[in-house]
Design a protein around this motif. Structure first.
Motif, PDB file in Angstrom:
ATOM      1  N   LEU A   3      16.646 -12.232   8.361  1.00  0.00           N
ATOM      2  CA  LEU A   3      17.520 -11.144   7.941  1.00  0.00           C
ATOM      3  C   LEU A   3      17.962 -11.343   6.495  1.00  0.00           C
ATOM      4  O   LEU A   3      17.971 -10.389   5.703  1.00  0.00           O
ATOM      5  N   CYS A   4      18.311 -12.574   6.133  1.00  0.00           N
ATOM      6  CA  CYS A   4      18.689 -12.872   4.747  1.00  0.00           C
ATOM      7  C   CYS A   4      17.545 -12.569   3.790  1.00  0.00           C
ATOM      8  O   CYS A   4      17.737 -11.945   2.742  1.00  0.00           O
ATOM      9  N   ASP A   5      16.342 -13.010   4.155  1.00  0.00           N
ATOM     10  CA  ASP A   5      15.188 -12.779   3.295  1.00  0.00           C
ATOM     11  C   ASP A   5      14.916 -11.287   3.134  1.00  0.00           C
ATOM     12  O   ASP A   5      14.591 -10.807   2.042  1.00  0.00           O
ATOM     13  N   GLY A   6      15.049 -10.530   4.230  1.00  0.00           N
ATOM     14  CA  GLY A   6      14.742  -9.118   4.180  1.00  0.00           C
ATOM     15  C   GLY A   6      15.759  -8.303   3.416  1.00  0.00           C
ATOM     16  O   GLY A   6      15.412  -7.437   2.618  1.00  0.00           O
ATOM     17  N   LEU A   7      17.048  -8.588   3.631  1.00  0.00           N
ATOM     18  CA  LEU A   7      18.088  -7.785   2.999  1.00  0.00           C
ATOM     19  C   LEU A   7      18.339  -8.196   1.562  1.00  0.00           C
ATOM     20  O   LEU A   7      18.502  -7.354   0.676  1.00  0.00           O
ATOM     21  N   ASP A  27       6.061  -4.420   4.637  1.00  0.00           N
ATOM     22  CA  ASP A  27       5.299  -5.432   5.372  1.00  0.00           C
ATOM     23  C   ASP A  27       5.973  -6.794   5.301  1.00  0.00           C
ATOM     24  O   ASP A  27       5.726  -7.662   6.131  1.00  0.00           O
ATOM     25  N   ASN A  28       6.817  -6.987   4.294  1.00  0.00           N
ATOM     26  CA  ASN A  28       7.429  -8.298   4.095  1.00  0.00           C
ATOM     27  C   ASN A  28       8.858  -8.378   4.616  1.00  0.00           C
ATOM     28  O   ASN A  28       9.512  -9.404   4.462  1.00  0.00           O
ATOM     29  N   TYR A  29       9.344  -7.276   5.212  1.00  0.00           N
ATOM     30  CA  TYR A  29      10.759  -7.277   5.578  1.00  0.00           C
ATOM     31  C   TYR A  29      11.063  -8.252   6.698  1.00  0.00           C
ATOM     32  O   TYR A  29      11.839  -9.168   6.552  1.00  0.00           O
ATOM     33  N   PHE A  30      10.434  -8.044   7.869  1.00  0.00           N
ATOM     34  CA  PHE A  30      10.633  -8.969   8.977  1.00  0.00           C
ATOM     35  C   PHE A  30       9.280  -9.462   9.478  1.00  0.00           C
ATOM     36  O   PHE A  30       8.325  -8.707   9.542  1.00  0.00           O
ATOM     37  N   LEU A  31       9.251 -10.699   9.885  1.00  0.00           N
ATOM     38  CA  LEU A  31       8.067 -11.265  10.526  1.00  0.00           C
ATOM     39  C   LEU A  31       8.321 -11.339  12.019  1.00  0.00           C
ATOM     40  O   LEU A  31       9.373 -11.785  12.457  1.00  0.00           O
ATOM     41  N   ASN A  64      11.047 -16.186  23.651  1.00  0.00           N
ATOM     42  CA  ASN A  64      11.311 -15.630  24.965  1.00  0.00           C
ATOM     43  C   ASN A  64      12.792 -15.395  25.201  1.00  0.00           C
ATOM     44  O   ASN A  64      13.175 -14.724  26.148  1.00  0.00           O
ATOM     45  N   TYR A  65      13.630 -15.962  24.351  1.00  0.00           N
ATOM     46  CA  TYR A  65      15.058 -15.816  24.512  1.00  0.00           C
ATOM     47  C   TYR A  65      15.660 -15.294  23.217  1.00  0.00           C
ATOM     48  O   TYR A  65      15.096 -15.441  22.141  1.00  0.00           O
ATOM     49  N   GLY A  66      16.843 -14.715  23.342  1.00  0.00           N
ATOM     50  CA  GLY A  66      17.506 -14.201  22.156  1.00  0.00           C
ATOM     51  C   GLY A  66      16.817 -12.946  21.663  1.00  0.00           C
ATOM     52  O   GLY A  66      16.529 -12.041  22.422  1.00  0.00           O
ATOM     53  N   LEU A  67      16.522 -12.927  20.389  1.00  0.00           N
ATOM     54  CA  LEU A  67      15.982 -11.729  19.758  1.00  0.00           C
ATOM     55  C   LEU A  67      14.582 -11.961  19.224  1.00  0.00           C
ATOM     56  O   LEU A  67      14.247 -13.049  18.798  1.00  0.00           O
ATOM     57  N   GLU A  68      13.784 -10.912  19.231  1.00  0.00           N
ATOM     58  CA  GLU A  68      12.531 -10.927  18.518  1.00  0.00           C
ATOM     59  C   GLU A  68      12.697 -10.067  17.275  1.00  0.00           C
ATOM     60  O   GLU A  68      13.136  -8.929  17.353  1.00  0.00           O
ATOM     61  N   VAL A  69      12.341 -10.594  16.137  1.00  0.00           N
ATOM     62  CA  VAL A  69      12.568  -9.887  14.875  1.00  0.00           C
ATOM     63  C   VAL A  69      11.501  -8.826  14.672  1.00  0.00           C
ATOM     64  O   VAL A  69      10.325  -9.059  14.926  1.00  0.00           O
ATOM     65  N   PRO A  70      11.891  -7.630  14.194  1.00  0.00           N
ATOM     66  CA  PRO A  70      10.968  -6.500  14.159  1.00  0.00           C
ATOM     67  C   PRO A  70      10.090  -6.450  12.919  1.00  0.00           C
ATOM     68  O   PRO A  70      10.425  -6.960  11.868  1.00  0.00           O
ATOM     69  N   LEU A  93      20.700  -5.750  12.582  1.00  0.00           N
ATOM     70  CA  LEU A  93      19.416  -6.453  12.582  1.00  0.00           C
ATOM     71  C   LEU A  93      18.517  -6.000  11.445  1.00  0.00           C
ATOM     72  O   LEU A  93      17.661  -6.754  10.976  1.00  0.00           O
ATOM     73  N   VAL A  94      18.676  -4.778  11.002  1.00  0.00           N
ATOM     74  CA  VAL A  94      17.877  -4.278   9.884  1.00  0.00           C
ATOM     75  C   VAL A  94      18.735  -4.175   8.623  1.00  0.00           C
ATOM     76  O   VAL A  94      18.437  -3.417   7.704  1.00  0.00           O
ATOM     77  N   GLY A  95      19.840  -4.949   8.587  1.00  0.00           N
ATOM     78  CA  GLY A  95      20.688  -4.985   7.410  1.00  0.00           C
ATOM     79  C   GLY A  95      21.432  -3.695   7.163  1.00  0.00           C
ATOM     80  O   GLY A  95      21.712  -3.339   6.023  1.00  0.00           O
ATOM     81  N   ALA A  96      21.768  -2.963   8.227  1.00  0.00           N
ATOM     82  CA  ALA A  96      22.380  -1.649   8.093  1.00  0.00           C
ATOM     83  C   ALA A  96      23.715  -1.599   8.819  1.00  0.00           C
ATOM     84  O   ALA A  96      24.149  -2.563   9.450  1.00  0.00           O
TER      85      ALA A  96
END
Length: 414
Positions: free
Chosen positions: A268-272, A142-146, A151-157, A186-189
């Motif tokens: 991404l930094c916070d999640g990985l 639940d804490n990986y991505f918010l 509207n532009y670029g990427l939406e984090v999952p 995007l998911v640190g993979a």
């Protein structure tokens, strides 16, 4: 298979998920397979043929055959008038080298990254899988991505298959392989081809395997770069638009992505990194090998002093010449300035690291740097000139006197 009959003299499998620049994400490395054999007969052309090599293990009298992957022949040659033939083949990642075409795979932009990845896999007739518990944990956390609503670029999952997953706003120049790497990062993979020909989204995982001293060749584990390297940040973006985390420090994992924004990079930094770091032990280990492990695993290596070291397996070269032997590699760098991953992007960051830029006097000129880490830009006097840096981390921009000039920086951290 049909059309290839003969005696195998040697095989070599280069199993890789990361180049020698150090720890990376978003990579799409391609395995290489080489074989030398003495043909009995050749009934069909070798070029482009699909190979399914195996290594047999005798376990208590029972032979178990371990698949190494699915490869496609790109070169077949002989230097002794056909007495022996040397074959070079690469895995299915080579199939994604064509220029990306959204219309060909039925994708309309803007689109969600998961839909994009699925469309690529469907178009090339491969399945997508995950072989790593760490990836599952990160994706389900639940804490990986918010989720963001940009509207532009990427939406984090929230997770990879979520409807909230990253949205690609418009296509940019690149190959299908580039896009696979951008999504995986995007998911640190990273992405690689599995042994059954599937497209695997993966990150390093520890299955509890140990390379102890009694299976190592003479010389044991050679530790490089003075010991372990702790990665505490991620640098992304492109050569023209490098993006650094808000709380940049230490050694950085590099990940090229033309879509990513500052907000997504920080998440991404916070999640990985989970607020800490990923520590690797750069080393080279020559040992008896085990074909059941993979590049992308974490193994424990016993050094000559009896210490147990966690090692991220970034590349392994397995040779079969009557017996098994392997060169296992974990790469790392200690410099703060890193280059962007060459796969999928052949770009580099322009940086100025830990070095002062100074001048006693500037008249109608400019003194500056694109990026400064722990450094200083200074001048005693500026007259109708500019003293500035686009980005400064833990540095200083200063001048004793300014007359009709400018002193500044676009972004300053620390």
């Amino acid at each position: 298979g049909d059309g290839i009959n003969g005696e195998i003299i040697s095989m070599e499998w280069d199993n890789i998920v990361c180049s020698n620049d150090g720890l990376q994400i978003g990579t799409t490395c391609m395995d290489e397979f080489k074989m030398t054999y003495r043909p009995i007969s050749i009934t069909t052309p070798l070029m482009g043929r699909e190979l399914h090599p195996y290594v047999g293990l005798d376990i208590n009298g029972t032979v178990t055959y371990v698949p190494l992957g699915i490869f496609y022949v790109t070169n077949a040659e002989t230097q002794d008038d056909g007495y022996t033939i040397n074959i070079t083949a690469y895995d299915g990642m080579q199939r994604f080298m064509d220029t990306f075409d959204a219309s060909a795979i039925g994708v309309t932009f803007p689109c969600k990254a998961w839909d994009l990845l699925s469309a690529i896999a469907t178009y090339f007739g491969v399945t997508i899988s995950y072989s790593n518990d760490v990836v599952f944990d990160l994706l389900s956390s639940d804490n990986y991505f918010l989720h963001t609503s940009d509207n532009y670029g990427l939406e984090v999952p929230d997770n990879l298959t979520s409807n909230k997953f990253s949205k690609f706003s418009a296509p940019v120049d690149g190959t299908y392989r580039d896009y696979i790497g951008w999504v995986a990062g995007l998911v640190g993979a990273f992405a690689h081809m599995g042994r059954n020909g599937d497209l695997v989204i993966n990150f390093y995982n520890d299955y509890g395997f140990t390379v102890d001293r009694n299976v190592q060749h003479m010389g044991g584990a050679k530790i490089n770069y003075g010991g372990s390297v702790a990665y505490t940040s991620i640098i992304s973006g492109t050569d023209e638009n490098p993006i650094y985390p808000t709380n940049y420090s230490g050694n950085a994992i590099t990940y090229g992505n033309p879509y990513i924004t500052q907000k997504e990079l920080d998440k991404l930094c916070d999640g990985l990194l989970q607020g800490g770091n990923i520590t690797v032990t750069p080393c080279d280990v020559t040992w008896r090998s085990n074909p059941c492990i993979d590049a992308g695993d974490i193994v424990t290596v016993e050094d000559r002093n009896g210490n147990s070291l966690p090692v991220y397996v970034m590349e392994r070269v397995v040779r079969v010449t009557g017996g098994l032997a392997e060169e296992l590699h974990c790469y790392g760098e200690t410099e703060i300035a890193h280059t962007l991953n060459k796969s999928p992007l052949e770009t580099k960051l322009t940086q100025v690291a830990t070095a002062p830029i100074s001048a006693d006097r500037i008249q109608a000129g400019t003194l500056g740097g694109d990026v400064v880490y722990n450094g200083t830009i200074s001048a005693d006097n500026i007259t109708s000139g500019t003293l500035r840096s686009d980005i400064i981390y833990s540095g200083t921009v200063s001048a004793d006197n300014i007359t009709a000039g400018t002193i500044g920086a676009d972004v300053i951290y620390g």
